[in-house]
Design a protein around this motif. Structure first.
Motif, mmCIF file in Angstrom:
data_model
loop_
_atom_site.group_PDB
_atom_site.id
_atom_site.type_symbol
_atom_site.label_atom_id
_atom_site.label_comp_id
_atom_site.label_asym_id
_atom_site.label_seq_id
_atom_site.Cartn_x
_atom_site.Cartn_y
_atom_site.Cartn_z
ATOM 1 N N UNK A 75 -38.963 -70.050 22.130
ATOM 2 C CA UNK A 75 -38.936 -69.060 21.045
ATOM 3 C C UNK A 75 -39.855 -67.887 21.368
ATOM 4 N N UNK A 76 -41.073 -68.201 21.773
ATOM 5 C CA UNK A 76 -42.048 -67.161 22.095
ATOM 6 C C UNK A 76 -41.585 -66.319 23.282
ATOM 7 N N UNK A 77 -41.037 -66.968 24.284
ATOM 8 C CA UNK A 77 -40.612 -66.273 25.502
ATOM 9 C C UNK A 77 -39.434 -65.336 25.220
ATOM 10 N N UNK A 78 -38.458 -65.801 24.445
ATOM 11 C CA UNK A 78 -37.296 -64.962 24.139
ATOM 12 C C UNK A 78 -37.681 -63.754 23.309
ATOM 13 N N UNK A 79 -38.667 -63.912 22.442
ATOM 14 C CA UNK A 79 -39.122 -62.784 21.617
ATOM 15 C C UNK A 79 -39.797 -61.707 22.466
ATOM 16 N N UNK A 80 -40.386 -62.117 23.570
ATOM 17 C CA UNK A 80 -41.102 -61.186 24.443
ATOM 18 C C UNK A 80 -40.203 -60.517 25.470
ATOM 19 N N UNK A 81 -39.017 -61.065 25.695
ATOM 20 C CA UNK A 81 -38.136 -60.546 26.737
ATOM 21 C C UNK A 81 -37.436 -59.266 26.287
ATOM 22 N N UNK A 82 -37.285 -58.350 27.221
ATOM 23 C CA UNK A 82 -36.463 -57.165 27.000
ATOM 24 C C UNK A 82 -35.272 -57.274 27.946
ATOM 25 N N UNK A 83 -34.085 -57.524 27.382
ATOM 26 C CA UNK A 83 -32.906 -57.783 28.203
ATOM 27 C C UNK A 83 -32.067 -56.544 28.466
ATOM 28 N N UNK A 84 -32.517 -55.381 28.014
ATOM 29 C CA UNK A 84 -31.751 -54.152 28.239
ATOM 30 C C UNK A 84 -31.712 -53.812 29.723
ATOM 31 N N UNK A 85 -30.509 -53.647 30.248
ATOM 32 C CA UNK A 85 -30.341 -53.184 31.614
ATOM 33 C C UNK A 85 -30.664 -54.196 32.687
ATOM 34 N N UNK A 86 -30.715 -55.494 32.335
ATOM 35 C CA UNK A 86 -31.090 -56.488 33.349
ATOM 36 C C UNK A 86 -29.919 -56.874 34.246
#
Length: 268
Positions: free
Chosen positions: A69-80
């Motif tokens: 949960x914590x990790x997904x909230x911190x991820x920015x998946x734009x343009x990956x």
């Protein structure tokens, strides 16, 4: 070399023009890959850091819901990454399917029965393919990750040895077969008597009782979810006869198969 290999495999000659065209395609692909890498580096639009991606699968393998949960909230998946140039929906679906495939294998490494994990992945991928909304696709993708974690944790809570887990997985996969203790003992390379003692010690049930319980649990699902006749269910699950099945079922649930089919909610 290509012509020789083709002839050995198919007993026909390969046109040199075909080889030349394929070689050109490979060469063009190599150039295209280099161009894409250069573009991503110059625009700081890189794929997800491999360590961040591995952490997702580690959380699933270990059943770490809070960490995921914590990790997904911190991820920015734009343009990956871009998995379709023609459709954003197709790109989102492809990304979700890749994620599901990797998560499934992480959950199996974490102890989840492979057949359960693969069946779950099939169902979620079907839901994703039928969706036409990016938000819905992402919802299914994230829901799947957390559903895997719940199941991995449920499996880990038993804290059982590998031979017992292997036996349980085999019984799950072969519930419609006739399963013997000797057969299971060969699979886990243990003496049948020792395996029976170990199984009873770790689960509180004799191996024979556990096999019967799982078959009766499967019978419950068949009675409620299908129109399969009671006689056929008895045969499918390898009971010696319908009378034996009915007797064992009533002892397990408190109801006859016919009564259970009419009122499954009253199962005890």
């Amino acid at each position: 070399m290509a012509q020789l290999a083709h002839y050995l495999l198919f007993q026909e000659e390969l046109d040199e023009m075909v080889i030349s065209k394929q070689a050109k395609l490979v060469e063009n692909m190599e150039v295209f890959v280099e161009q894409q890498v250069q573009s991503r580096r110059s625009n700081a639009s890189l794929h997800m850091d491999i360590h961040k991606e591995r952490y997702i699968w580690q959380c699933i393998k270990e059943g770490d819901k809070e960490g995921l949960t914590r990790h997904l909230q911190e991820l920015n998946l734009d343009g990956v990454g871009l998995l379709s140039t023609k459709s954003h929906i197709r790109h989102t679906k492809n990304s979700a399917i890749v994620s599901i495939a990797l998560a499934t294998r992480a959950a199996i490494d974490g102890g989840l029965y492979p057949e359960i994990a693969f069946t779950m992945s099939d169902l979620y991928i079907q839901h994703i393919e039928d969706s036409h909304d990016v938000g819905q696709i992402n919802f299914y993708s994230y829901e799947y990750l957390f559903e895997l974690i719940e199941r991995v944790n449920a499996n880990k809570s038993s804290n059982q040895s590998k031979p017992i887990r292997v036996c349980k997985n085999y019984i799950f996969n072969h519930i419609y077969d006739s399963i013997s203790i000797d057969e299971l003992a060969k699979i886990v390379h243990l003496n049948p008597v020792y395996l029976s003692q170990l199984f009873k010690k770790e689960t509180g049930l004799s191996l024979g009782r556990y096999i019967q319980r799982e078959k009766l649990f499967e019978a419950q699902k068949l009675l409620v979810q299908t129109d399969t006749s009671i006689a056929e269910i008895s045969s499918l699950l390898q009971f010696s006869d319908q009378s034996h099945f009915a007797s064992a079922f009533k002892k397990y649930t408190g109801l006859t198969p016919r009564e259970y089919r009419k009122n499954p909610k009253y199962n005890t």
